[in-house]
Write a protein that holds these residues in place. Structure first.
Motif, PDB file in Angstrom:
ATOM      1  N   PRO A  13      14.059 -15.251   0.508  1.00  0.00           N
ATOM      2  CA  PRO A  13      15.138 -16.059   1.075  1.00  0.00           C
ATOM      3  C   PRO A  13      14.803 -16.495   2.511  1.00  0.00           C
ATOM      4  O   PRO A  13      14.141 -15.759   3.250  1.00  0.00           O
ATOM      5  N   LYS A  14      15.235 -17.708   2.844  1.00  0.00           N
ATOM      6  CA  LYS A  14      15.184 -18.225   4.222  1.00  0.00           C
ATOM      7  C   LYS A  14      13.788 -18.593   4.734  1.00  0.00           C
ATOM      8  O   LYS A  14      13.603 -18.823   5.928  1.00  0.00           O
ATOM      9  N   VAL A  15      12.800 -18.632   3.860  1.00  0.00           N
ATOM     10  CA  VAL A  15      11.473 -19.043   4.318  1.00  0.00           C
ATOM     11  C   VAL A  15      11.370 -20.567   4.468  1.00  0.00           C
ATOM     12  O   VAL A  15      10.446 -21.079   5.088  1.00  0.00           O
ATOM     13  N   GLY A  16      12.351 -21.271   3.874  1.00  0.00           N
ATOM     14  CA  GLY A  16      12.396 -22.727   4.068  1.00  0.00           C
ATOM     15  C   GLY A  16      12.065 -23.565   2.841  1.00  0.00           C
ATOM     16  O   GLY A  16      11.693 -24.731   2.965  1.00  0.00           O
ATOM     17  N   LYS A  17      12.235 -23.020   1.651  1.00  0.00           N
ATOM     18  CA  LYS A  17      11.924 -23.751   0.416  1.00  0.00           C
ATOM     19  C   LYS A  17      12.758 -25.039   0.300  1.00  0.00           C
ATOM     20  O   LYS A  17      12.215 -26.117   0.067  1.00  0.00           O
ATOM     21  N   THR A  18      14.069 -24.876   0.470  1.00  0.00           N
ATOM     22  CA  THR A  18      14.954 -26.037   0.327  1.00  0.00           C
ATOM     23  C   THR A  18      14.669 -27.060   1.429  1.00  0.00           C
ATOM     24  O   THR A  18      14.618 -28.271   1.168  1.00  0.00           O
ATOM     25  N   SER A  19      14.426 -26.575   2.638  1.00  0.00           N
ATOM     26  CA  SER A  19      14.126 -27.484   3.753  1.00  0.00           C
ATOM     27  C   SER A  19      12.848 -28.287   3.490  1.00  0.00           C
ATOM     28  O   SER A  19      12.774 -29.476   3.824  1.00  0.00           O
ATOM     29  N   LEU A  20      11.843 -27.651   2.889  1.00  0.00           N
ATOM     30  CA  LEU A  20      10.595 -28.355   2.586  1.00  0.00           C
ATOM     31  C   LEU A  20      10.848 -29.512   1.620  1.00  0.00           C
ATOM     32  O   LEU A  20      10.344 -30.621   1.819  1.00  0.00           O
ATOM     33  N   PRO A  34      21.753 -26.857   1.384  1.00  0.00           N
ATOM     34  CA  PRO A  34      22.384 -25.946   0.433  1.00  0.00           C
ATOM     35  C   PRO A  34      21.383 -24.831   0.120  1.00  0.00           C
ATOM     36  O   PRO A  34      20.219 -24.910   0.517  1.00  0.00           O
ATOM     37  N   TYR A  35      21.816 -23.799  -0.588  1.00  0.00           N
ATOM     38  CA  TYR A  35      20.863 -22.778  -1.011  1.00  0.00           C
ATOM     39  C   TYR A  35      19.760 -23.386  -1.876  1.00  0.00           C
ATOM     40  O   TYR A  35      18.592 -23.064  -1.733  1.00  0.00           O
ATOM     41  N   ARG A  36      20.206 -24.262  -2.754  1.00  0.00           N
ATOM     42  CA  ARG A  36      19.253 -24.771  -3.729  1.00  0.00           C
ATOM     43  C   ARG A  36      19.343 -26.286  -3.817  1.00  0.00           C
ATOM     44  O   ARG A  36      20.421 -26.835  -4.009  1.00  0.00           O
ATOM     45  N   SER A 112       5.255 -23.424  10.675  1.00  0.00           N
ATOM     46  CA  SER A 112       4.094 -23.351  11.573  1.00  0.00           C
ATOM     47  C   SER A 112       4.462 -23.802  12.986  1.00  0.00           C
ATOM     48  O   SER A 112       3.743 -23.491  13.939  1.00  0.00           O
ATOM     49  N   ASP A 113       5.584 -24.486  13.123  1.00  0.00           N
ATOM     50  CA  ASP A 113       6.043 -24.898  14.467  1.00  0.00           C
ATOM     51  C   ASP A 113       6.452 -23.717  15.338  1.00  0.00           C
ATOM     52  O   ASP A 113       6.531 -23.831  16.556  1.00  0.00           O
ATOM     53  N   LEU A 114       6.694 -22.560  14.713  1.00  0.00           N
ATOM     54  CA  LEU A 114       7.216 -21.411  15.469  1.00  0.00           C
ATOM     55  C   LEU A 114       6.139 -20.469  16.000  1.00  0.00           C
ATOM     56  O   LEU A 114       6.446 -19.550  16.748  1.00  0.00           O
ATOM     57  N   SER A 140       5.126 -27.296   8.235  1.00  0.00           N
ATOM     58  CA  SER A 140       6.412 -27.142   8.905  1.00  0.00           C
ATOM     59  C   SER A 140       7.384 -28.194   8.390  1.00  0.00           C
ATOM     60  O   SER A 140       7.139 -29.398   8.526  1.00  0.00           O
ATOM     61  N   ALA A 141       8.470 -27.706   7.796  1.00  0.00           N
ATOM     62  CA  ALA A 141       9.528 -28.626   7.370  1.00  0.00           C
ATOM     63  C   ALA A 141      10.153 -29.264   8.603  1.00  0.00           C
ATOM     64  O   ALA A 141      10.619 -30.392   8.553  1.00  0.00           O
ATOM     65  N   LYS A 142      10.118 -28.539   9.710  1.00  0.00           N
ATOM     66  CA  LYS A 142      10.781 -29.009  10.921  1.00  0.00           C
ATOM     67  C   LYS A 142      10.066 -30.197  11.565  1.00  0.00           C
ATOM     68  O   LYS A 142      10.681 -31.199  11.873  1.00  0.00           O
TER      69      LYS A 142
END
Ligand code: GTP
Ligand code: MG
Length: 172
Positions: A13-20, A34-36, A112-114, A140-142
């Motif tokens: 959880p929270k590694v950034g799957k949805t953000s990617l 969202p979560y998914r 990777s931005d962090l 990095s999704a960011k």
């Protein structure tokens, strides 16, 4: 020729799957996700290999183990996502691979931005241990770094597999 490619993202959880996934689709970092993510289909003509590509998200918060198993069995390639700044998420990678050996695996080090330093040193022993890992990528999704590359590698792993353990008979 294959008719399509199905990419599944798994990981802690929270590694950034949805953000990617959302970053790929909207070409900008989503502040709220969202979560998914809904399953998305990228039409053949906008994918590098000209094959329709489905991208499937997973979230422990919304899905059961049975649903995860079912998605794993339908996937043609699995992206195991970890966060480069989260040691625990890296340790869990090996565990995930053991369960999912029938298709090629891509290791994805997000956020990777962090960090200043690459996680490659930590991940290399895992790479060497499991031949089903096609490749690894830090992204990095960011800041949108290596996002399109990641999905291209996944597509390529299905269409041009190199792993010795890959069995074309196992999946259609
Ligand atoms: P679950 O659905 O709960 O399994 O999480 P997830 O893996 O889908 O992660 P999600 O996309 O919800 O992101 C979790 C948190 O990490 C959010 O606060 C995101 O904004 C943040 N995040 C995601 N990707 C990045 C990134 O590349 N860099 C940074 N700095 N933060 C990120
Ligand atoms: Mg999610």
């Amino acid at each position: 020729m294959r008719k399509d490619v199905r990419i599944l993202l798994v990981g802690e959880p929270k590694v950034g799957k949805t953000s990617l996934i959302m970053s790929l689709v909207s070409e900008e970092f989503p502040q709220v996700v969202p979560y998914r993510a809904e399953e998305i289909t990228i039409p053949a003509d906008v994918t590098p290999e000209r094959v329709p590509t489905h991208i499937v998200d997973y979230s422990e918060a919304e899905q059961t183990d049975e649903q995860l198993s079912s998605e794993i069995s339908k996937a043609n390639v699995i992206c195991i996502v970890y966060a480069v700044n989260n040691k625990k998420s890296i340790e869990k990678v090996s565990l995930a691979i053991v369960l999912e050996v029938l298709v090629p695996v891509i290791l994805v080090g997000n956020k990777s931005d962090l960090v200043e330093h690459s996680s490659m040193e930590t991940i290399l022993p895992v790479m060497n241990q499991y031949t089903e890992i096609e490749t690894c990528v830090e992204c990095s999704a960011k800041n949108l770094k290596n996002i399109s590359e990641l999905f291209y590698y996944a597509q390529k792993a299905v269409l041009h597999p190199t792993g010795p353990l890959y069995c074309p008979e196992e999946k259609q």
